[in-house]
Motif scaffolding. Structure first.
Motif, PDB file in Angstrom:
ATOM      1  N   SER A 139      -2.793  -5.902  -5.316  1.00 13.96           N
ATOM      2  CA  SER A 139      -2.795  -4.348  -4.700  1.00 13.96           C
ATOM      3  C   SER A 139      -1.696  -3.418  -5.530  1.00 13.96           C
ATOM      4  O   SER A 139      -1.729  -2.252  -4.951  1.00 13.96           O
TER       5      SER A 139
ATOM      6  N   GLY B 142      -9.199  -2.355   0.964  1.00 11.03           N
ATOM      7  CA  GLY B 142      -9.112  -1.444  -0.544  1.00 11.03           C
ATOM      8  C   GLY B 142      -7.748  -1.799  -1.495  1.00 11.03           C
ATOM      9  O   GLY B 142      -7.797  -1.520  -3.077  1.00 11.03           O
ATOM     10  N   TYR B 143      -6.604  -2.671  -1.314  1.00 12.58           N
ATOM     11  CA  TYR B 143      -6.158  -3.086  -1.557  1.00 12.58           C
ATOM     12  C   TYR B 143      -5.905  -4.574  -1.749  1.00 12.58           C
ATOM     13  O   TYR B 143      -5.267  -5.816  -2.337  1.00 12.58           O
TER      14      TYR B 143
ATOM     15  N   GLU C  58      -6.729   5.104  -2.433  1.00 11.01           N
ATOM     16  CA  GLU C  58      -7.714   4.245  -2.736  1.00 11.01           C
ATOM     17  C   GLU C  58      -9.197   4.604  -2.310  1.00 11.01           C
ATOM     18  O   GLU C  58     -10.358   4.108  -2.502  1.00 11.01           O
TER      19      GLU C  58
ATOM     20  N   ASP D 249     -16.444   1.148  -9.812  1.00  7.61           N
ATOM     21  CA  ASP D 249     -16.149   1.009  -9.764  1.00  7.61           C
ATOM     22  C   ASP D 249     -14.044   1.841  -9.474  1.00  7.61           C
ATOM     23  O   ASP D 249     -14.910   2.617 -10.479  1.00  7.61           O
ATOM     24  N   ARG D 250     -12.697   0.953 -10.133  1.00 10.31           N
ATOM     25  CA  ARG D 250     -12.220   1.708 -10.415  1.00 10.31           C
ATOM     26  C   ARG D 250     -11.384   2.404 -11.377  1.00 10.31           C
ATOM     27  O   ARG D 250     -10.910   3.397 -11.713  1.00 10.31           O
TER      28      ARG D 250
ATOM     29  N   TYR E 240     -11.822   5.737  -4.392  1.00  4.70           N
ATOM     30  CA  TYR E 240     -12.281   4.503  -5.290  1.00  4.70           C
ATOM     31  C   TYR E 240     -13.311   3.405  -4.875  1.00  4.70           C
ATOM     32  O   TYR E 240     -14.135   3.093  -5.105  1.00  4.70           O
ATOM     33  N   ARG E 241     -12.932   3.589  -3.361  1.00  2.00           N
ATOM     34  CA  ARG E 241     -14.048   2.897  -2.321  1.00  2.00           C
ATOM     35  C   ARG E 241     -15.426   3.283  -2.214  1.00  2.00           C
ATOM     36  O   ARG E 241     -16.263   3.023  -2.510  1.00  2.00           O
TER      37      ARG E 241
ATOM     38  N   LYS F  63       0.725  -1.098   0.213  1.00  2.49           N
ATOM     39  CA  LYS F  63      -0.013   0.043   0.084  1.00  2.49           C
ATOM     40  C   LYS F  63       0.686   1.539   0.094  1.00  2.49           C
ATOM     41  O   LYS F  63       2.116   0.999   0.143  1.00  2.49           O
TER      42      LYS F  63
ATOM     43  N   VAL G 161      -3.935  -1.402  -7.411  1.00  3.23           N
ATOM     44  CA  VAL G 161      -3.758  -0.299  -7.035  1.00  3.23           C
ATOM     45  C   VAL G 161      -3.833   1.367  -6.797  1.00  3.23           C
ATOM     46  O   VAL G 161      -3.966   2.788  -6.756  1.00  3.23           O
TER      47      VAL G 161
ATOM     48  N   LEU H 292      -3.317   3.104  -9.559  1.00  2.00           N
ATOM     49  CA  LEU H 292      -4.332   3.944 -10.128  1.00  2.00           C
ATOM     50  C   LEU H 292      -4.081   5.741  -9.466  1.00  2.00           C
ATOM     51  O   LEU H 292      -3.685   6.213  -9.307  1.00  2.00           O
ATOM     52  N   GLU H 293      -3.443   4.791  -8.073  1.00  2.00           N
ATOM     53  CA  GLU H 293      -3.308   5.962  -6.997  1.00  2.00           C
ATOM     54  C   GLU H 293      -2.335   7.204  -7.509  1.00  2.00           C
ATOM     55  O   GLU H 293      -2.602   7.917  -7.445  1.00  2.00           O
TER      56      GLU H 293
END
Length: 251
Positions: free
Chosen positions: A201, A181-182, A215, A227-228, A218-219, A141, A204, A207-208
């Motif tokens: 992970s 989230g991850y 993240e 979704d993401r 996205y949640r 993360k 994610v 994307l961040e």
């Protein structure tokens, strides 16, 4: 193994001004040894029941792994109730600080973002394929990606990591640990984890880094029915349209 008094002196008795951050299992402090080497000290909470087991895990894995994209463990200290891990000091702290802080985020130009993305990938490949141990990290993360003075990324915190056999592809557990989230869906729903879980992970994280959004965004999007990928796609379309508008205006 470090003597506790040496670490106590190096951190000025764990002074608040030297505190770098607070994690789930304790605080991290900046310190300086007598030879003027800067260090980061993770002081595990005395009330954490999992602290000692995770500390052993960290020493066992990082002590045997060497890669430029993994944080370097310098030593540890066990004295009374004190459980300390001593790492190399990385001046730019963690990636999440840059993503969440608009002022710091300005330093993340595209060249730097690509360097961070590629560096994390190299570290993961080393853990999964290139080292003599095959390690699944399980807690990749943004706060566990540290940045050195040149913004090179280093994977940290191996407290939840697991050693896999060469022929082992996946494992099942009833104890789901990590950061929601991850986590990969098969891990959350069925307790199945593997190298693929780390890759999820990593996705994610990518994307961040690209969007500059944590993240948790996205949640929130998922809770509203998205979704993401839908979120990123909308961001991309907005950015593209903005660029087209700017080009037309400049023409």
């Amino acid at each position: 193994m470090f003597d506790f008094d040496i670490i106590k002196t190096a951190t000025n008795n764990f002074a608040h001004d030297n505190k770098l951050g607070q994690g789930g299992f304790g605080a991290v402090y900046k310190g300086m040894l007598q030879d003027e080497q800067e260090i980061a000290v993770k002081r595990l909470s005395t009330t954490s029941g999992q602290g000692l087991e995770e500390m052993k895990n960290e020493i066992d894995f990082i002590g045997r792994l060497q890669h430029k994209n993994l944080v370097r463990l310098l030593g540890y200290c066990l004295e009374g109730d004190e459980k300390l891990l001593v790492y190399e000091f990385l001046p730019n702290t963690s990636l999440d600080k840059f993503i969440s802080d608009p002022n710091r985020r300005r330093r993340l130009d595209w060249q730097t973002r690509v360097k961070i993305i590629v560096g994390i990938a190299r570290g993961i490949r080393y853990l999964h394929e290139d080292s003599r141990l095959r390690i699944v990290h399980r807690d990749l993360k943004a706060s566990n990606i540290l940045l050195d003075g040149n913004m090179n990324p280093k994977i940290s915190d191996f407290g939840l990591a697991k050693l896999f056999g060469n022929d082992e592809t996946e494992r099942n557990t009833n104890q789901i640990v990590g950061t929601f989230g991850y986590m990969a869906p098969e891990y959350i729903l069925h307790g199945i984890f593997s190298t693929k879980s780390d890759v999820f992970s990593y996705g994610v994280l990518v994307l961040e880094i690209i969007t500059g959004e944590k993240e948790s965004v996205y949640r929130e999007e998922s809770a509203e029915g998205g979704d993401r990928l839908s979120y990123v796609r909308r961001k991309f379309i907005l950015l593209r349209n903005r660029r087209i508008t700017l080009v037309i205006k400049s023409a």
